[in-house]
Design a protein around this motif. Structure first.
Motif, PDB file in Angstrom:
ATOM      1  N   GLY A 112       0.794  -1.230   0.000  1.00  0.00           N
ATOM      2  CA  GLY A 112       0.000   0.000   0.000  1.00  0.00           C
ATOM      3  C   GLY A 112       0.821   1.272   0.000  1.00  0.00           C
ATOM      4  N   LYS A 113       2.045   1.197  -0.549  1.00  0.00           N
ATOM      5  CA  LYS A 113       2.903   2.391  -0.537  1.00  0.00           C
ATOM      6  C   LYS A 113       2.241   3.560  -1.269  1.00  0.00           C
ATOM      7  CE  LYS A 113       7.388  -0.032  -0.507  1.00  0.00           C
ATOM      8  NZ  LYS A 113       6.920  -1.395  -0.813  1.00  0.00           N
ATOM      9  N   ARG A 114       1.637   3.276  -2.415  1.00  0.00           N
ATOM     10  CA  ARG A 114       1.052   4.354  -3.197  1.00  0.00           C
ATOM     11  C   ARG A 114      -0.066   5.049  -2.424  1.00  0.00           C
ATOM     12  NH1 ARG A 114      -3.407   4.470  -6.512  1.00  0.00           N
ATOM     13  NH2 ARG A 114      -3.437   6.178  -8.060  1.00  0.00           N
ATOM     14  N   ASN A 115      -0.968   4.291  -1.839  1.00  0.00           N
ATOM     15  CA  ASN A 115      -2.072   4.883  -1.087  1.00  0.00           C
ATOM     16  C   ASN A 115      -1.575   5.660   0.123  1.00  0.00           C
ATOM     17  OD1 ASN A 115      -4.060   3.949  -2.814  1.00  0.00           O
ATOM     18  ND2 ASN A 115      -4.333   2.021  -1.697  1.00  0.00           N
ATOM     19  N   LYS A 116      -0.583   5.126   0.789  1.00  0.00           N
ATOM     20  CA  LYS A 116      -0.022   5.820   1.958  1.00  0.00           C
ATOM     21  C   LYS A 116       0.653   7.121   1.538  1.00  0.00           C
ATOM     22  CE  LYS A 116       0.664   1.693   4.827  1.00  0.00           C
ATOM     23  NZ  LYS A 116      -0.057   0.759   3.960  1.00  0.00           N
ATOM     24  N   ASN A 117       1.322   7.100   0.395  1.00  0.00           N
ATOM     25  CA  ASN A 117       1.958   8.314  -0.110  1.00  0.00           C
ATOM     26  C   ASN A 117       0.912   9.359  -0.494  1.00  0.00           C
ATOM     27  OD1 ASN A 117       4.278   9.791  -0.729  1.00  0.00           O
ATOM     28  ND2 ASN A 117       4.245   9.160  -2.868  1.00  0.00           N
ATOM     29  N   ILE A 118      -0.216   8.895  -1.046  1.00  0.00           N
ATOM     30  CA  ILE A 118      -1.311   9.816  -1.369  1.00  0.00           C
ATOM     31  C   ILE A 118      -1.862  10.451  -0.099  1.00  0.00           C
ATOM     32  CG2 ILE A 118      -3.673   9.944  -2.248  1.00  0.00           C
ATOM     33  CD1 ILE A 118      -2.892   7.759  -4.281  1.00  0.00           C
ATOM     34  N   GLN A 119      -2.035   9.636   0.949  1.00  0.00           N
ATOM     35  CA  GLN A 119      -2.549  10.172   2.212  1.00  0.00           C
ATOM     36  C   GLN A 119      -1.589  11.206   2.807  1.00  0.00           C
ATOM     37  OE1 GLN A 119      -5.604   9.618   3.452  1.00  0.00           O
ATOM     38  NE2 GLN A 119      -5.895   8.462   1.536  1.00  0.00           N
ATOM     39  N   LEU A 120      -0.291  10.945   2.712  1.00  0.00           N
ATOM     40  CA  LEU A 120       0.689  11.926   3.190  1.00  0.00           C
ATOM     41  C   LEU A 120       0.580  13.230   2.412  1.00  0.00           C
ATOM     42  CD1 LEU A 120       3.920   9.761   3.716  1.00  0.00           C
ATOM     43  CD2 LEU A 120       2.591  10.929   5.482  1.00  0.00           C
ATOM     44  N   ALA A 121       0.410  13.112   1.094  1.00  0.00           N
ATOM     45  CA  ALA A 121       0.292  14.315   0.267  1.00  0.00           C
ATOM     46  C   ALA A 121      -0.970  15.100   0.609  1.00  0.00           C
ATOM     47  CB  ALA A 121       0.303  13.930  -1.213  1.00  0.00           C
ATOM     48  N   LYS A 122      -2.069  14.396   0.873  1.00  0.00           N
ATOM     49  CA  LYS A 122      -3.315  15.071   1.244  1.00  0.00           C
ATOM     50  C   LYS A 122      -3.172  15.768   2.588  1.00  0.00           C
ATOM     51  CE  LYS A 122      -6.566  12.221  -1.407  1.00  0.00           C
ATOM     52  NZ  LYS A 122      -7.686  11.258  -1.344  1.00  0.00           N
ATOM     53  N   LEU A 123      -2.489  15.127   3.515  1.00  0.00           N
ATOM     54  CA  LEU A 123      -2.227  15.788   4.801  1.00  0.00           C
ATOM     55  C   LEU A 123      -1.344  17.020   4.590  1.00  0.00           C
ATOM     56  CD1 LEU A 123      -1.621  12.665   7.086  1.00  0.00           C
ATOM     57  CD2 LEU A 123      -3.556  14.245   7.206  1.00  0.00           C
ATOM     58  N   GLY A 124      -0.448  16.940   3.610  1.00  0.00           N
ATOM     59  CA  GLY A 124       0.386  18.101   3.288  1.00  0.00           C
ATOM     60  C   GLY A 124      -0.434  19.271   2.781  1.00  0.00           C
ATOM     61  N   VAL A 125      -1.513  18.992   2.043  1.00  0.00           N
ATOM     62  CA  VAL A 125      -2.412  20.058   1.582  1.00  0.00           C
ATOM     63  C   VAL A 125      -3.064  20.740   2.781  1.00  0.00           C
ATOM     64  CG1 VAL A 125      -4.512  20.574   0.289  1.00  0.00           C
ATOM     65  CG2 VAL A 125      -2.858  18.952  -0.634  1.00  0.00           C
ATOM     66  N   THR A 126      -3.544  19.922   3.722  1.00  0.00           N
ATOM     67  CA  THR A 126      -4.170  20.494   4.921  1.00  0.00           C
ATOM     68  C   THR A 126      -3.165  21.314   5.720  1.00  0.00           C
ATOM     69  OG1 THR A 126      -5.609  18.546   5.005  1.00  0.00           O
ATOM     70  CG2 THR A 126      -5.557  19.943   6.954  1.00  0.00           C
ATOM     71  N   GLN A 127      -1.934  20.836   5.808  1.00  0.00           N
ATOM     72  CA  GLN A 127      -0.892  21.603   6.499  1.00  0.00           C
ATOM     73  C   GLN A 127      -0.672  22.953   5.821  1.00  0.00           C
ATOM     74  OE1 GLN A 127       2.444  18.824   6.456  1.00  0.00           O
ATOM     75  NE2 GLN A 127       2.200  18.442   8.642  1.00  0.00           N
ATOM     76  N   ALA A 128      -0.637  22.960   4.498  1.00  0.00           N
ATOM     77  CA  ALA A 128      -0.444  24.219   3.761  1.00  0.00           C
ATOM     78  C   ALA A 128      -1.587  25.182   4.027  1.00  0.00           C
ATOM     79  CB  ALA A 128      -0.315  23.932   2.267  1.00  0.00           C
TER      80      ALA A 128
END
Length: 431
Positions: A112-128
């Protein structure tokens, strides 16, 4: 002769001090911007470059989500013979001698690396987004404080301006009468000393205003050299502003609306997901490939299917996993520290605002008073020689001190309320 001079002088002073259109001391400039606090905020939201630049980070983070969602590109290869030593030809494609090979491969991620990486990126949007809104909160608080500081300090400048102009007129008249022997030199020196002292105080105050105006110009992108005159209506006298919002509501609002606190909480979620991602990295990915070789294998027209992956004997991402675990613990400590900071900020600023509110409300509204009446009484007593020049100048200075102090108390009161707005992340006390 001397009595007639004093009467004329008093008329001049009274006319200057009772005038409502004194020459307001200001920085030289061709443009003057009169603006309300609401207009300043609107201009700030539209024009502030720091805010606009920060907003781009949200778009950048969104783009990283797009990148995270993309699958790896397949790899393709093809080859042919460069030189045939039997025929002594380069790229020999003659019948029975032609040779070429090709293949295609695709990387497949596991765990599930791809899905986990997507979730990290989405959390990065919220952080921004949280970073953007926290910057907005900070800059808005700076704008309002600069605006209010300029306004109340300009009110104090008006007090200095009236008194300085009146003393300049007095000094001119006294010098003329001293030359004729009608006025003692000590009186001239007394007025001159008072005038120089006021001018020095005014210069320091104007420099302070210039600094605040410069900051406000940057925030709203006003043209350099523009002199800003805030329009503001202070109407807090006698009001218990703090009682309109319970203390617990201030605290609850800070926990809900402080974006720096939200960001500290989000950092824990981000670190949790990062730990899962780091553990997934310990699992090997694999390449699936298809190949074709015309003459280079044990048979002609060889077709192949292959799989490739690394064997995790040594590197199982132990360091990345350990780092992610420590980052989670660090984030929890930082969150607790942020929560403690929020509670302390509200407690301290509530106490400060309460003290200034009590101090401001303790003044008799009539004390602010009617300066016209005060000056009339002072002039009347000076005319009847009930007070001398020293007492007359004392009343001048006393009025100046009290008027400036009152402006400072009002400024401290409204900025204390603005600071409560800032630490709660909510405009409870916007005026």
């Amino acid at each position: 002769m001397c009595s007639k001079f004093i009467k004329i002088l008093l008329c001049i002073v009274a006319g200057l001090l009772l005038s409502q259109s004194g020459a307001f001391a200001q920085v030289p400039g061709n443009d003057t911007l009169k603006i309300t606090i609401q207009q300043a905020e609107e201009q700030f939201l539209k024009s502030n470059l720091q805010l606009i630049a920060q907003h781009y980070n949200i778009g950048i983070a969104d783009a990283q989500v797009i990148t995270a969602k993309l699958f790896p590109n397949p790899d393709f290869n093809i080859s042919t013979g460069l030189y045939n030593p039997g025929t002594h030809k380069f790229f020999d494609q003659s019948s029975g001698q032609d040779e070429y090979a090709g293949g295609i491969s695709q990387l497949f991620t596991t765990a599930g690396k791809r899905n986990k990486n997507i979730q990290l990126a989405k959390l990065g949007v919220t952080q921004a987004k949280y970073q953007f809104f926290d910057l907005l909160r900070t800059l808005k608080a700076s704008l309002r404080n600069d605006f209010l500081t300029i306004y109340f300090q300009q009110q104090s400048v008006k007090v200095y301006d009236l008194e300085i102009r009146s003393l300049q007129q007095m000094l001119k008249a006294y010098k003329e009468q001293n030359a004729k022997g009608n006025v003692a030199e000590k009186d001239v020196l007394g007025i001159q000393s008072q005038l120089y002292s006021l001018q020095a105080e005014l210069a320091g105050l104007v420099v302070s205003i210039d600094g605040s105006i410069s900051q406000l110009q940057l925030l709203i992108r006003a043209k350099p050299g523009t002199y800003i005159e805030p329009e503001y209506n202070y109407d807090m006298d006698g009001k218990d502003i703090l009682s309109t919002v319970p203390y617990q509501k201030l605290l609850d609002s800070a926990y809900s609306n402080r974006y720096d606190l939200r960001q500290a909480k989000l950092a824990i979620d981000y670190n949790d997901m990062n730990l899962k991602y780091q553990k997934a990295l310990a699992m090997p990915d694999f390449n699936l490939s298809l190949g074709y070789d015309k003459r280079g294998s044990y048979i002609i027209n060889y077709n192949s299917l292959g799989i490739e992956f690394n064997l995790p004997f040594f590197n199982r991402n132990q360091g990345g996993i350990k780092q992610a675990e420590l980052t989670i613990d660090q984030g929890k400590v930082q969150l607790q520290g942020q929560q403690d900071q929020v509670e302390n900020d509200i407690s301290v600023n509530y106490l400060i605002a309460s003290r200034y509110e009590k101090l401001s409300n303790s003044f008799d509204p009539q004390f602010k008073g009617d300066f016209t009446h005060l000056i009339q009484e002072v002039l009347k007593n000076y005319r009847t020689r009930n007070i001398g020049l020293i007492e007359f100048l004392y009343f001048y200075d006393s009025y100046k001190v009290n008027a400036v102090q009152l402006n400072n108390i009002h400024l401290n009161r409204v900025t204390a309320l603005e600071q409560l707005n800032y630490v709660t992340g909510t405009p409870f006390f916007n005026q």
